[in-house]
Design a protein around this motif. Structure first.
Motif, PDB file in Angstrom:
ATOM      1  N   SER A 110     -12.020   4.101   6.193  1.00 42.27           N
ATOM      2  CA  SER A 110     -11.774   2.714   6.575  1.00 42.27           C
ATOM      3  C   SER A 110     -11.023   2.747   7.894  1.00 42.27           C
ATOM      4  O   SER A 110     -10.358   3.739   8.218  1.00 42.27           O
ATOM      5  CB  SER A 110     -10.954   1.988   5.517  1.00 42.27           C
ATOM      6  OG  SER A 110      -9.667   2.573   5.399  1.00 42.27           O
ATOM      7  N   GLN A 146     -12.296  -4.758  11.332  1.00 46.36           N
ATOM      8  CA  GLN A 146     -11.809  -3.824  10.325  1.00 46.36           C
ATOM      9  C   GLN A 146     -12.932  -3.594   9.319  1.00 46.36           C
ATOM     10  O   GLN A 146     -13.486  -4.553   8.770  1.00 46.36           O
ATOM     11  CB  GLN A 146     -10.562  -4.369   9.636  1.00 46.36           C
ATOM     12  CG  GLN A 146      -9.377  -4.519  10.576  1.00 46.36           C
ATOM     13  CD  GLN A 146      -8.139  -5.058   9.896  1.00 46.36           C
ATOM     14  OE1 GLN A 146      -8.198  -5.613   8.804  1.00 46.36           O
ATOM     15  NE2 GLN A 146      -6.993  -4.884  10.536  1.00 46.36           N
ATOM     16  N   MET A 194      -7.739  -6.605   1.183  1.00 46.90           N
ATOM     17  CA  MET A 194      -7.918  -5.197   0.824  1.00 46.90           C
ATOM     18  C   MET A 194      -7.218  -4.323   1.849  1.00 46.90           C
ATOM     19  O   MET A 194      -7.402  -4.493   3.054  1.00 46.90           O
ATOM     20  CB  MET A 194      -9.405  -4.829   0.750  1.00 46.90           C
ATOM     21  CG  MET A 194      -9.656  -3.350   0.427  1.00 46.90           C
ATOM     22  SD  MET A 194     -11.422  -2.899   0.372  1.00 46.90           S
ATOM     23  CE  MET A 194     -11.883  -3.527  -1.254  1.00 46.90           C
ATOM     24  N   SER A 195      -6.418  -3.378   1.388  1.00 44.71           N
ATOM     25  CA  SER A 195      -5.747  -2.457   2.298  1.00 44.71           C
ATOM     26  C   SER A 195      -6.728  -1.401   2.794  1.00 44.71           C
ATOM     27  O   SER A 195      -7.776  -1.160   2.181  1.00 44.71           O
ATOM     28  CB  SER A 195      -4.573  -1.784   1.594  1.00 44.71           C
ATOM     29  OG  SER A 195      -5.043  -0.888   0.590  1.00 44.71           O
ATOM     30  N   PHE A 196      -6.373  -0.759   3.906  1.00 43.37           N
ATOM     31  CA  PHE A 196      -7.207   0.336   4.387  1.00 43.37           C
ATOM     32  C   PHE A 196      -7.284   1.455   3.349  1.00 43.37           C
ATOM     33  O   PHE A 196      -8.322   2.099   3.186  1.00 43.37           O
ATOM     34  CB  PHE A 196      -6.654   0.884   5.701  1.00 43.37           C
ATOM     35  CG  PHE A 196      -6.945   0.030   6.907  1.00 43.37           C
ATOM     36  CD1 PHE A 196      -8.248  -0.298   7.243  1.00 43.37           C
ATOM     37  CD2 PHE A 196      -5.923  -0.448   7.709  1.00 43.37           C
ATOM     38  CE1 PHE A 196      -8.539  -1.078   8.357  1.00 43.37           C
ATOM     39  CE2 PHE A 196      -6.186  -1.226   8.828  1.00 43.37           C
ATOM     40  CZ  PHE A 196      -7.500  -1.546   9.153  1.00 43.37           C
ATOM     41  N   THR A 197      -6.178   1.699   2.656  1.00 46.88           N
ATOM     42  CA  THR A 197      -6.169   2.760   1.629  1.00 46.88           C
ATOM     43  C   THR A 197      -7.168   2.437   0.533  1.00 46.88           C
ATOM     44  O   THR A 197      -7.936   3.298   0.101  1.00 46.88           O
ATOM     45  CB  THR A 197      -4.759   2.921   1.056  1.00 46.88           C
ATOM     46  OG1 THR A 197      -3.845   3.215   2.113  1.00 46.88           O
ATOM     47  CG2 THR A 197      -4.718   4.054   0.039  1.00 46.88           C
ATOM     48  N   GLU A 198      -7.170   1.194   0.070  1.00 46.53           N
ATOM     49  CA  GLU A 198      -8.156   0.793  -0.935  1.00 46.53           C
ATOM     50  C   GLU A 198      -9.572   0.902  -0.372  1.00 46.53           C
ATOM     51  O   GLU A 198     -10.495   1.340  -1.069  1.00 46.53           O
ATOM     52  CB  GLU A 198      -7.895  -0.645  -1.375  1.00 46.53           C
ATOM     53  CG  GLU A 198      -6.682  -0.845  -2.246  1.00 46.53           C
ATOM     54  CD  GLU A 198      -6.522  -2.297  -2.651  1.00 46.53           C
ATOM     55  OE1 GLU A 198      -6.276  -2.552  -3.838  1.00 46.53           O
ATOM     56  OE2 GLU A 198      -6.662  -3.180  -1.770  1.00 46.53           O
ATOM     57  N   ARG A 210     -10.611  -3.084  -8.780  1.00 45.98           N
ATOM     58  CA  ARG A 210      -9.494  -2.722  -7.921  1.00 45.98           C
ATOM     59  C   ARG A 210      -9.413  -1.202  -7.873  1.00 45.98           C
ATOM     60  O   ARG A 210      -9.220  -0.565  -8.912  1.00 45.98           O
ATOM     61  CB  ARG A 210      -8.170  -3.282  -8.454  1.00 45.98           C
ATOM     62  CG  ARG A 210      -7.918  -4.747  -8.162  1.00 45.98           C
ATOM     63  CD  ARG A 210      -7.684  -4.994  -6.677  1.00 45.98           C
ATOM     64  NE  ARG A 210      -7.384  -6.383  -6.378  1.00 45.98           N
ATOM     65  CZ  ARG A 210      -8.292  -7.332  -6.158  1.00 45.98           C
ATOM     66  NH1 ARG A 210      -9.576  -7.022  -6.263  1.00 45.98           N
ATOM     67  NH2 ARG A 210      -7.942  -8.565  -5.856  1.00 45.98           N
ATOM     68  N   THR A 236      -1.518   9.361  -1.764  1.00 45.15           N
ATOM     69  CA  THR A 236      -1.942   9.515  -0.377  1.00 45.15           C
ATOM     70  C   THR A 236      -1.246  10.722   0.239  1.00 45.15           C
ATOM     71  O   THR A 236      -0.125  11.068  -0.138  1.00 45.15           O
ATOM     72  CB  THR A 236      -1.620   8.261   0.455  1.00 45.15           C
ATOM     73  OG1 THR A 236      -0.203   8.070   0.504  1.00 45.15           O
ATOM     74  CG2 THR A 236      -2.284   7.026  -0.133  1.00 45.15           C
TER      75      THR A 236
END
Length: 344
Positions: free
Chosen positions: A66, A90, A118-122, A312, A318
């Motif tokens: 992402s 994004q 939504m986060s980049f990690t997700e 989710r 991480t």
């Protein structure tokens, strides 16, 4: 730019972070400044020399990222169905390797917008796990409401994605995992948990289904486990094999155990399959790169489920990009509940 290289076959510590020239978008491509990269067991197998689809060493692996588009190649124009990606967008995308890096170049047609909230990690936890799960369950497994589904490795990235999707379909879920992960699986919606280390999952599956067996099984383990999974199928049951993690019991390549597990893979004859009314199917996301429209459609469907609050991604842990070796060791220690992600 920095990228993580596999210079040679070996344990996690062989991974090297290197400074290399920046990549640039060519015709029909976009460049993404990576915010997060997903880590998958295929990456581990590549490092161990056990993944035949991996690039020739030395190489950079990584199947999904992402991040933010910062360069658009020539010929990326507006499409009726999909607005053309632009600098500053994004996005999330599967990648054909090279995801362990600060920058990655991909075909513009395969990127999708990162959903609001939504986060980049997700985002980096979505493409491989959820595409694998949804294609196995909906296309190959044809899961329907009321079906019983056995998910091996239910606490892993693909496993938890499959659990969430099965809840949407109204299927009853049986999951195998070590005992320390059972509470998390029950909280996620798994009806029956089995400790694969101490329990016979075939007997337990038969017990909790009243002797009938299950309608669909997802098996990433292979080897002898695949033979046992077949025994747990109900009439008209479907077994979907999507990995051979049993070939990598340690962090370094051990050819004899790997070959032994390969030799123990069952051969299913057509006469037996007809007489048993069973189906055995295989899945490899890495061999679907030319199915861009289909992959994009199912990825969009997963993201719609996200927007509706029905899925989710579960992030186990991480790691900095520079600590990819620790991420590999963490996965091979079978410690994770959910997805492992690298953060450049």
């Amino acid at each position: 730019m920095r990228s993580v290289w596999i210079p040679r076959i070996g344990p996690p510590k062989v991974l090297e972070i290197r400074e290399v020239p920046d990549v640039h978008a060519g015709p029909g491509e976009v460049r993404i400044r990576v915010a997060a990269s997903g880590v998958n067991f295929a990456d581990v197998m590549a490092r161990m020399g056990l993944y035949p689809d991996a690039p020739k060493l030395p190489c950079v692996v990584g199947y999904e990222v992402s991040g933010t588009i910062d360069e658009v190649g020539a010929g990326v124009s507006l499409d009726v169905a999909h607005p053309a990606p632009r600098a500053g967008d994004q996005v999330i995308t599967p990648t054909r390797f090279n995801g362990y890096a600060d920058l990655v170049v991909v075909p513009a047609a395969q990127v999708v917008p990162l959903p609001d909230g939504m986060s980049f990690t997700e985002g980096a936890a979505i493409p491989v796990n959820y595409l694998t799960a949804i294609l196995m369950l909906e296309v190959l497994g044809n899961v329907r409401r009321g079906d019983r589904v056995l998910i091996h490795g239910a606490a892993g990235g693909v496993g938890l994605a499959a659990v969430q999707l099965c809840r949407i379909y109204g299927a009853e879920i049986i999951g195998t995992a070590s005992a320390s992960k059972h509470a998390a699986l029950r909280a996620a919606g798994v009806a029956h948990t089995i400790d694969y280390r101490t329990q016979d999952f075939v007997a337990e599956t038969r017990r909790c289904t009243g002797g009938r067996g299950v309608d669909v099984i997802l098996d990433p383990i292979g080897g002898e486990n695949l033979r046992k999974s077949y025994q747990a199928l109900a009439p008209l049951g479907r077994l979907v094999a999507f990995g051979v993690s049993s070939m990598a019991p340690a962090t370094s390549r051990r050819l004899l155990p790997a070959l032994w597990q390969l030799a123990r893979m069952p051969r299913f004859g057509f006469v037996r399959l007809m007489n048993d009314n069973h189906g055995v199917l295989g899945f490899n996301l890495g061999h679907l790169w030319d199915e861009t429209d289909r992959l994009r459609a199912y990825l969009t469907k997963v993201l719609d489920y996200y927007r509706e609050g029905q899925v989710r991604p579960t992030i186990a842990k991480t790691f900095p990009l520079s600590d990819a070796a620790a991420a590999h060791a963490f996965i091979q220690g079978r410690e994770n509940i959910g997805k492992v992600v690298l953060i450049p």
